[in-house]
Design a protein around this motif. Structure first.
Motif, PDB file in Angstrom:
ATOM      1  N   ARG A 209     -21.286  39.880  32.740  1.00 46.97           N
ATOM      2  CA  ARG A 209     -20.216  40.312  33.629  1.00 46.97           C
ATOM      3  C   ARG A 209     -20.416  39.854  35.069  1.00 46.97           C
ATOM      4  NH1 ARG A 209     -18.581  46.397  31.500  1.00 46.97           N
ATOM      5  NH2 ARG A 209     -18.600  45.880  29.281  1.00 46.97           N
ATOM      6  N   ILE A 210     -21.506  39.143  35.343  1.00 39.71           N
ATOM      7  CA  ILE A 210     -21.722  38.620  36.679  1.00 39.71           C
ATOM      8  C   ILE A 210     -21.425  37.122  36.704  1.00 39.71           C
ATOM      9  CG2 ILE A 210     -23.457  40.366  37.228  1.00 39.71           C
ATOM     10  CD1 ILE A 210     -25.597  38.228  36.793  1.00 39.71           C
ATOM     11  N   ARG A 211     -21.087  36.637  37.874  1.00 40.02           N
ATOM     12  CA  ARG A 211     -20.869  35.212  38.093  1.00 40.02           C
ATOM     13  C   ARG A 211     -21.966  34.726  39.038  1.00 40.02           C
ATOM     14  NH1 ARG A 211     -16.302  37.857  39.057  1.00 40.02           N
ATOM     15  NH2 ARG A 211     -16.282  37.396  41.301  1.00 40.02           N
ATOM     16  N   THR A 212     -22.610  33.633  38.677  1.00 35.52           N
ATOM     17  CA  THR A 212     -23.717  33.128  39.485  1.00 35.52           C
ATOM     18  C   THR A 212     -23.438  31.708  39.952  1.00 35.52           C
ATOM     19  OG1 THR A 212     -24.915  32.292  37.554  1.00 35.52           O
ATOM     20  CG2 THR A 212     -25.402  34.548  38.265  1.00 35.52           C
ATOM     21  N   THR A 213     -23.906  31.415  41.152  1.00 33.82           N
ATOM     22  CA  THR A 213     -23.849  30.066  41.704  1.00 33.82           C
ATOM     23  C   THR A 213     -25.251  29.681  42.131  1.00 33.82           C
ATOM     24  OG1 THR A 213     -21.597  30.432  42.532  1.00 33.82           O
ATOM     25  CG2 THR A 213     -22.833  28.581  43.465  1.00 33.82           C
ATOM     26  N   SER A 214     -25.781  28.595  41.585  1.00 31.74           N
ATOM     27  CA  SER A 214     -27.135  28.168  41.902  1.00 31.74           C
ATOM     28  C   SER A 214     -27.178  27.485  43.271  1.00 31.74           C
ATOM     29  CB  SER A 214     -27.636  27.194  40.828  1.00 31.74           C
ATOM     30  OG  SER A 214     -28.928  26.714  41.148  1.00 31.74           O
ATOM     31  N   VAL A 215     -28.146  27.862  44.088  1.00 28.33           N
ATOM     32  CA  VAL A 215     -28.322  27.252  45.406  1.00 28.33           C
ATOM     33  C   VAL A 215     -29.811  26.993  45.629  1.00 28.33           C
ATOM     34  CG1 VAL A 215     -26.265  28.261  46.471  1.00 28.33           C
ATOM     35  CG2 VAL A 215     -28.410  29.527  46.506  1.00 28.33           C
ATOM     36  N   SER A 216     -30.121  25.980  46.408  1.00 20.90           N
ATOM     37  CA  SER A 216     -31.498  25.688  46.803  1.00 20.90           C
ATOM     38  C   SER A 216     -31.682  26.101  48.252  1.00 20.90           C
ATOM     39  CB  SER A 216     -31.806  24.191  46.644  1.00 20.90           C
ATOM     40  OG  SER A 216     -31.789  23.823  45.277  1.00 20.90           O
ATOM     41  N   VAL A 217     -32.689  26.914  48.506  1.00 17.40           N
ATOM     42  CA  VAL A 217     -32.889  27.490  49.834  1.00 17.40           C
ATOM     43  C   VAL A 217     -34.296  27.186  50.310  1.00 17.40           C
ATOM     44  CG1 VAL A 217     -32.824  29.595  51.198  1.00 17.40           C
ATOM     45  CG2 VAL A 217     -31.303  29.356  49.235  1.00 17.40           C
ATOM     46  N   LEU A 218     -34.420  26.692  51.540  1.00 14.05           N
ATOM     47  CA  LEU A 218     -35.725  26.458  52.129  1.00 14.05           C
ATOM     48  C   LEU A 218     -36.334  27.780  52.590  1.00 14.05           C
ATOM     49  CD1 LEU A 218     -34.961  23.316  54.340  1.00 14.05           C
ATOM     50  CD2 LEU A 218     -36.184  23.360  52.154  1.00 14.05           C
ATOM     51  N   PRO A 219     -37.648  27.928  52.479  1.00 13.34           N
ATOM     52  CA  PRO A 219     -38.290  29.147  52.992  1.00 13.34           C
ATOM     53  C   PRO A 219     -37.946  29.415  54.451  1.00 13.34           C
ATOM     54  CG  PRO A 219     -39.840  27.884  51.672  1.00 13.34           C
ATOM     55  CD  PRO A 219     -38.613  27.030  51.818  1.00 13.34           C
ATOM     56  N   SER A 220     -37.797  28.358  55.243  1.00 13.02           N
ATOM     57  CA  SER A 220     -37.452  28.532  56.653  1.00 13.02           C
ATOM     58  C   SER A 220     -36.066  29.141  56.807  1.00 13.02           C
ATOM     59  CB  SER A 220     -37.509  27.191  57.382  1.00 13.02           C
ATOM     60  OG  SER A 220     -36.641  26.251  56.764  1.00 13.02           O
ATOM     61  N   GLU A 221     -35.149  28.797  55.925  1.00 17.03           N
ATOM     62  CA  GLU A 221     -33.802  29.363  55.997  1.00 17.03           C
ATOM     63  C   GLU A 221     -33.822  30.855  55.677  1.00 17.03           C
ATOM     64  OE1 GLU A 221     -30.844  25.719  54.810  1.00 17.03           O
ATOM     65  OE2 GLU A 221     -32.069  26.585  53.191  1.00 17.03           O
ATOM     66  N   LEU A 222     -34.571  31.221  54.644  1.00 19.88           N
ATOM     67  CA  LEU A 222     -34.696  32.634  54.300  1.00 19.88           C
ATOM     68  C   LEU A 222     -35.299  33.417  55.463  1.00 19.88           C
ATOM     69  CD1 LEU A 222     -36.020  32.569  50.619  1.00 19.88           C
ATOM     70  CD2 LEU A 222     -33.787  33.374  51.407  1.00 19.88           C
ATOM     71  N   SER A 223     -36.346  32.866  56.073  1.00 18.99           N
ATOM     72  CA  SER A 223     -37.006  33.527  57.189  1.00 18.99           C
ATOM     73  C   SER A 223     -36.053  33.698  58.366  1.00 18.99           C
ATOM     74  CB  SER A 223     -38.236  32.727  57.613  1.00 18.99           C
ATOM     75  OG  SER A 223     -38.878  33.322  58.719  1.00 18.99           O
ATOM     76  N   ALA A 224     -35.266  32.663  58.646  1.00 16.77           N
ATOM     77  CA  ALA A 224     -34.339  32.723  59.774  1.00 16.77           C
ATOM     78  C   ALA A 224     -33.248  33.757  59.537  1.00 16.77           C
ATOM     79  CB  ALA A 224     -33.722  31.346  60.019  1.00 16.77           C
ATOM     80  N   TRP A 225     -32.732  33.848  58.307  1.00 16.56           N
ATOM     81  CA  TRP A 225     -31.700  34.845  57.992  1.00 16.56           C
ATOM     82  C   TRP A 225     -32.247  36.255  58.130  1.00 16.56           C
ATOM     83  CZ3 TRP A 225     -30.416  31.774  52.948  1.00 16.56           C
ATOM     84  CH2 TRP A 225     -29.651  30.645  53.284  1.00 16.56           C
ATOM     85  N   GLN A 226     -33.459  36.469  57.632  1.00 17.18           N
ATOM     86  CA  GLN A 226     -34.080  37.782  57.752  1.00 17.18           C
ATOM     87  C   GLN A 226     -34.336  38.140  59.214  1.00 17.18           C
ATOM     88  OE1 GLN A 226     -37.484  37.026  55.329  1.00 17.18           O
ATOM     89  NE2 GLN A 226     -36.394  37.262  53.377  1.00 17.18           N
ATOM     90  N   GLN A 227     -34.818  37.148  59.981  1.00 20.92           N
ATOM     91  CA  GLN A 227     -35.119  37.401  61.384  1.00 20.92           C
ATOM     92  C   GLN A 227     -33.853  37.685  62.180  1.00 20.92           C
ATOM     93  OE1 GLN A 227     -38.179  37.743  62.543  1.00 20.92           O
ATOM     94  NE2 GLN A 227     -37.370  38.314  64.559  1.00 20.92           N
ATOM     95  N   ALA A 228     -32.746  37.045  61.825  1.00 21.23           N
ATOM     96  CA  ALA A 228     -31.491  37.289  62.534  1.00 21.23           C
ATOM     97  C   ALA A 228     -31.052  38.741  62.383  1.00 21.23           C
ATOM     98  CB  ALA A 228     -30.403  36.346  62.015  1.00 21.23           C
ATOM     99  N   ARG A 229     -31.233  39.299  61.198  1.00 23.22           N
ATOM    100  CA  ARG A 229     -30.863  40.698  60.967  1.00 23.22           C
ATOM    101  C   ARG A 229     -31.769  41.639  61.769  1.00 23.22           C
ATOM    102  NH1 ARG A 229     -28.629  44.609  57.778  1.00 23.22           N
ATOM    103  NH2 ARG A 229     -30.058  46.081  56.803  1.00 23.22           N
TER     104      ARG A 229
END
Length: 266
Positions: A209-229
């Motif tokens: 029942r879920i729809r998924t979209t595969s994405v490739s994410v750099l560790p730096s991008e994850l860190s930047a998103w977390q830090q922005a919050r």
């Protein structure tokens, strides 16, 4: 010169992640999405190493906890009685997505709006259907999530929410009748948000029942998103504290009916 977050570098490799819709079926997620925002907002971390997560508000009137060890476990948020508010309690199961939990807990750190809260408005704006009999219920367009205002035979009112997949009930959330409505509205706003949420490989719920979209994410991008919050929380906290310490204080003036030796109420 741009600041580089920890982990940035030429040799980093992208990591597979998945965007999941609808968000109410995305699974619990990273608890730090909730806890790091509270920490950045000045809440006191009372957690024990390897034990329950516990955060207390700056005025010690609200406690947020997460228990992974007992059944059913999950999030508990409790408010102490104050001069303006009765005691209240909310319980959110461990599979409530952290983005939805954060809708509720983030609101605890923010200045309350002057507008009257409307729990149902965010749901109706996103196409949730509503039904009214003895209770009032809103159901998601896919039919897999609901919010209900329930009145028992004895007249006691309570708020419920939940979600399910083909495997059965996924999570439940309950709010006592005294839970501030603006917090429940913050919860329904996050619940109804149509934006997908991201989960790493290995953390995608097994559901058709879920729809998924595969994405490739750099560790730096994850860190930047977390830090922005986190930065947003720190900035808002600094602004509130700055206003509280610099705003001019008004000298109360005795009104015509003030008793001698007393201060008029403002």
């Amino acid at each position: 010169m741009k600041r580089q977050w920890t982990g940035w570098g030429a040799g980093q490799q992208p990591e597979p992640h998945y965007l999941i819709q609808p968000r109410h079926l995305a699974g619990g997620g990273d608890l730090r999405h909730v806890t790091e925002f509270l920490r950045a907002s000045g809440w006191k971390d009372k957690s024990t190493t390897g034990g329950r997560i516990v955060f207390d508000s700056t005025d010690r009137t609200v406690r947020v906890g997460y228990d992974p060890f007992t059944q059913p476990g999950g999030w508990t948020i409790s408010g102490k009685p104050t001069a303006q508010q009765d005691a209240w309690h909310a319980a959110l199961g461990r599979q409530v997505p952290v983005e939805i939990v954060a809708g509720f807990t983030d609101a605890l750190t923010q200045t309350r709006s002057a507008h009257a809260p409307n729990v149902w408005a965010p749901l109706q704006q996103q196409g949730w259907g509503t039904e009214r009999d003895r209770h009032f219920t809103a159901t998601s367009p896919d039919g897999d999530a609901f919010v209900q205002f329930h009145t028992s035979s004895t007249g006691e009112a309570q708020w419920f929410a939940g979600a399910r997949t083909e495997h059965g009930r996924t999570w439940d959330a309950t709010f006592t009748p005294t839970t501030p409505l603006h917090l429940i509205q913050a919860f329904t706003t996050a619940l109804a948000d149509p934006q997908p949420v991201m989960r790493p490989r290995g953390h995608v719920p097994p559901s058709h029942r879920i729809r998924t979209t595969s994405v490739s994410v750099l560790p730096s991008e994850l860190s930047a998103w977390q830090q922005a919050r986190v930065t947003a929380a720190r900035t808002a906290t600094w602004a509130r504290n700055s206003w509280a310490t610099t705003r001019p204080r008004r000298t109360p003036t005795a009104g015509p009916y003030a008793a001698p030796g007393t201060r008029a109420r403002r």
